[in-house]
Write an enzyme that holds these catalytic residues in place. Structure first.
Site, PDB file in Angstrom:
ATOM      1  N   TYR A 179       4.477  14.301 -25.280  1.00 39.20           N
ATOM      2  CA  TYR A 179       3.358  14.481 -25.914  1.00 39.20           C
ATOM      3  C   TYR A 179       3.245  15.334 -27.169  1.00 39.20           C
ATOM      4  O   TYR A 179       2.036  14.888 -27.854  1.00 39.20           O
ATOM      5  CB  TYR A 179       2.537  15.275 -24.513  1.00 39.20           C
ATOM      6  CG  TYR A 179       2.405  14.701 -23.129  1.00 39.20           C
ATOM      7  CD1 TYR A 179       2.394  13.447 -23.160  1.00 39.20           C
ATOM      8  CD2 TYR A 179       2.981  15.459 -22.170  1.00 39.20           C
ATOM      9  CE1 TYR A 179       2.259  12.758 -21.876  1.00 39.20           C
ATOM     10  CE2 TYR A 179       2.675  14.763 -21.008  1.00 39.20           C
ATOM     11  CZ  TYR A 179       2.446  13.534 -20.754  1.00 39.20           C
ATOM     12  OH  TYR A 179       2.582  12.761 -19.664  1.00 39.20           O
TER      13      TYR A 179
HETATM   14  C1  COA Z   1       7.787  11.823 -19.120  1.00 38.73           C
HETATM   15  C2  COA Z   1       8.474  10.247 -19.250  1.00 38.73           C
HETATM   16  C3  COA Z   1       7.199   9.577 -18.597  1.00 38.73           C
HETATM   17  C4  COA Z   1       8.954   9.937 -20.636  1.00 38.73           C
HETATM   18  O1  COA Z   1       9.455   8.638 -20.612  1.00 38.73           O
HETATM   19  P1  COA Z   1      10.894   8.380 -21.269  1.00 38.73           P
HETATM   20  O2  COA Z   1      10.860   6.882 -21.263  1.00 38.73           O
HETATM   21  O3  COA Z   1      11.874   9.278 -20.873  1.00 38.73           O
HETATM   22  O4  COA Z   1      10.759   9.053 -22.698  1.00 38.73           O
HETATM   23  P2  COA Z   1      10.205   8.738 -24.096  1.00 38.73           P
HETATM   24  O5  COA Z   1       9.143   7.413 -24.256  1.00 38.73           O
HETATM   25  O6  COA Z   1       9.576   9.819 -24.890  1.00 38.73           O
HETATM   26  O7  COA Z   1      11.460   8.565 -24.765  1.00 38.73           O
HETATM   27  C5  COA Z   1      12.067   9.356 -25.827  1.00 38.73           C
HETATM   28  C6  COA Z   1      13.562   9.118 -25.776  1.00 38.73           C
HETATM   29  O8  COA Z   1      13.952   7.883 -25.784  1.00 38.73           O
HETATM   30  C7  COA Z   1      14.509   7.647 -27.219  1.00 38.73           C
HETATM   31  N1  COA Z   1      14.211   6.382 -27.802  1.00 38.73           N
HETATM   32  C8  COA Z   1      14.939   5.433 -27.868  1.00 38.73           C
HETATM   33  N2  COA Z   1      14.362   4.328 -28.617  1.00 38.73           N
HETATM   34  C9  COA Z   1      13.007   4.943 -28.764  1.00 38.73           C
HETATM   35  C10 COA Z   1      11.914   4.416 -29.338  1.00 38.73           C
HETATM   36  N3  COA Z   1      11.627   3.293 -30.140  1.00 38.73           N
HETATM   37  N4  COA Z   1      10.657   5.255 -29.485  1.00 38.73           N
HETATM   38  C11 COA Z   1      10.870   6.497 -29.039  1.00 38.73           C
HETATM   39  N5  COA Z   1      11.878   6.848 -28.596  1.00 38.73           N
HETATM   40  C12 COA Z   1      12.951   6.470 -28.346  1.00 38.73           C
HETATM   41  C13 COA Z   1      14.342   9.031 -27.953  1.00 38.73           C
HETATM   42  O9  COA Z   1      15.245   9.501 -28.787  1.00 38.73           O
HETATM   43  C14 COA Z   1      14.172  10.023 -26.863  1.00 38.73           C
HETATM   44  O10 COA Z   1      15.343  10.397 -26.542  1.00 38.73           O
HETATM   45  P3  COA Z   1      15.594  12.143 -25.560  1.00 38.73           P
HETATM   46  O11 COA Z   1      14.378  12.261 -24.766  1.00 38.73           O
HETATM   47  O12 COA Z   1      16.711  12.056 -25.118  1.00 38.73           O
HETATM   48  O13 COA Z   1      15.242  12.937 -26.832  1.00 38.73           O
HETATM   49  C15 COA Z   1       9.876  10.346 -18.192  1.00 38.73           C
HETATM   50  O14 COA Z   1      10.613  11.102 -18.784  1.00 38.73           O
HETATM   51  C16 COA Z   1       9.326  10.871 -17.022  1.00 38.73           C
HETATM   52  O15 COA Z   1       9.083  10.107 -16.279  1.00 38.73           O
HETATM   53  N6  COA Z   1       9.459  12.136 -16.485  1.00 38.73           N
HETATM   54  C17 COA Z   1       9.362  12.564 -15.277  1.00 38.73           C
HETATM   55  C18 COA Z   1       8.090  12.549 -14.591  1.00 38.73           C
HETATM   56  C19 COA Z   1       7.055  13.226 -15.720  1.00 38.73           C
HETATM   57  O16 COA Z   1       7.294  14.261 -16.104  1.00 38.73           O
HETATM   58  N7  COA Z   1       5.890  12.516 -16.013  1.00 38.73           N
HETATM   59  C20 COA Z   1       5.032  13.145 -16.668  1.00 38.73           C
HETATM   60  C21 COA Z   1       4.118  14.089 -15.742  1.00 38.73           C
HETATM   61  S1  COA Z   1       2.751  14.374 -16.537  1.00 38.73           S
END
Ligand code: COA
Length: 216
Positions: A179
């Site tokens: 976010y």
């Molecule tokens: C929050 C959530 C949805 C984020 O999804 P995600 O796929 O894990 O995260 P992102 O899309 O932000 O991915 C970013 C990561 O991917 C990597 N990445 C690889 N290719 C990428 C690209 N093209 N663009 C962005 N990030 C990339 C980044 O380096 C980053 O790595 P890091 O987190 O180790 O620093 C997920 O982690 C989740 O389900 N969490 C638990 C539930 C939760 O908290 N939901 C939200 C409640 S409000």
């Protein structure tokens, strides 16, 4: 593993709802059984004006697709959505409105924080509520969450997006990182919803999001 995004429709909910709830419970690390209560709420949300949902689907072999389905409760693997596909991510939301509980909670919180009525009205109108965003832990950290969010928020008619997320010390989890990276700013912090003792933050940002590619 090849991942693609798909629009999820209300008509197809019987296919994707259970796998999506499984992703939600696993990603949030909630106790098994939470999905039973959530199912009715998610179904009700489908009927709300402006509802939209996007799923992330992983293509796998038919054998792989079947195996996790059987073992999902034990091993926390994603649930199959088709013969050779697993649902690994879900994002949905709808147009916010004054008659919604979440909107009323936000209004109450803003007023308690001393926000002038005019500003409360401005914040809590003309927005898309990002209700759920979850990626299965087995594929987190690859940019899928950001990709889902970008697709969900593309071409929305609302002028901004609002969400609530649990407060985390030092904002140190992937949700907060995502976010903040996308430019969400504080709307209200340390708010406790009626019936839930945990503190939550409301965050928001104007729409549209800047264009971003999918994961590499
Ligand atoms: C929050 C959530 C949805 C984020 O999804 P995600 O796929 O894990 O995260 P992102 O899309 O932000 O991915 C970013 C990561 O991917 C990597 N990445 C690889 N290719 C990428 C690209 N093209 N663009 C962005 N990030 C990339 C980044 O380096 C980053 O790595 P890091 O987190 O180790 O620093 C997920 O982690 C989740 O389900 N969490 C638990 C539930 C939760 O908290 N939901 C939200 C409640 S409000």
């Amino acid at each position: 593993m090849t991942i693609r995004l798909v629009e999820l429709t209300g008509q197809d909910a019987r296919v994707w709802l259970e796998p999506a709830l499984d992703v939600y419970v696993t990603a949030m690390n909630y106790p098994r059984g939470t999905e039973v209560h959530r199912a009715a709420l998610w179904r009700e949300h489908i009927g709300r004006p402006g509802w939209r949902a996007v799923g992330a689907i992983a293509a796998v072999s038919a054998t792989q697709a079947r195996a996790p389905h059987v073992a999902s409760r034990r091993l926390s693997r994603p649930v199959a959505i088709g013969d050779d596909e697993l649902l690994v991510g879900i994002a949905y939301g709808y147009r916010g409105d004054r008659d919604q509980w979440w909107n009323q909670q936000l209004r109450t919180g803003l007023r308690q924080a001393g926000t002038p009525r005019r500003v409360v009205d401005e914040i809590t109108s003309d927005y898309f509520e990002l209700t759920e965003l979850h990626v299965h832990p087995s594929v987190q950290g690859r940019g899928i969450g950001q990709w889902l969010l970008g697709r969900l928020l593309a071409e929305r008619p609302e002028s901004k997006v609002l969400l609530s997320t649990p407060e985390i010390p030092a904002e140190d989890n992937r949700a907060w990182a995502l976010y903040r990276r996308l430019g969400f700013s504080d709307v209200l912090r340390h708010f406790t919803f009626t019936g839930d003792p945990r503190p939550f933050a409301f965050l928001g940002r104007p729409l549209p999001l800047p264009d971003r590619p999918g994961p590499a």
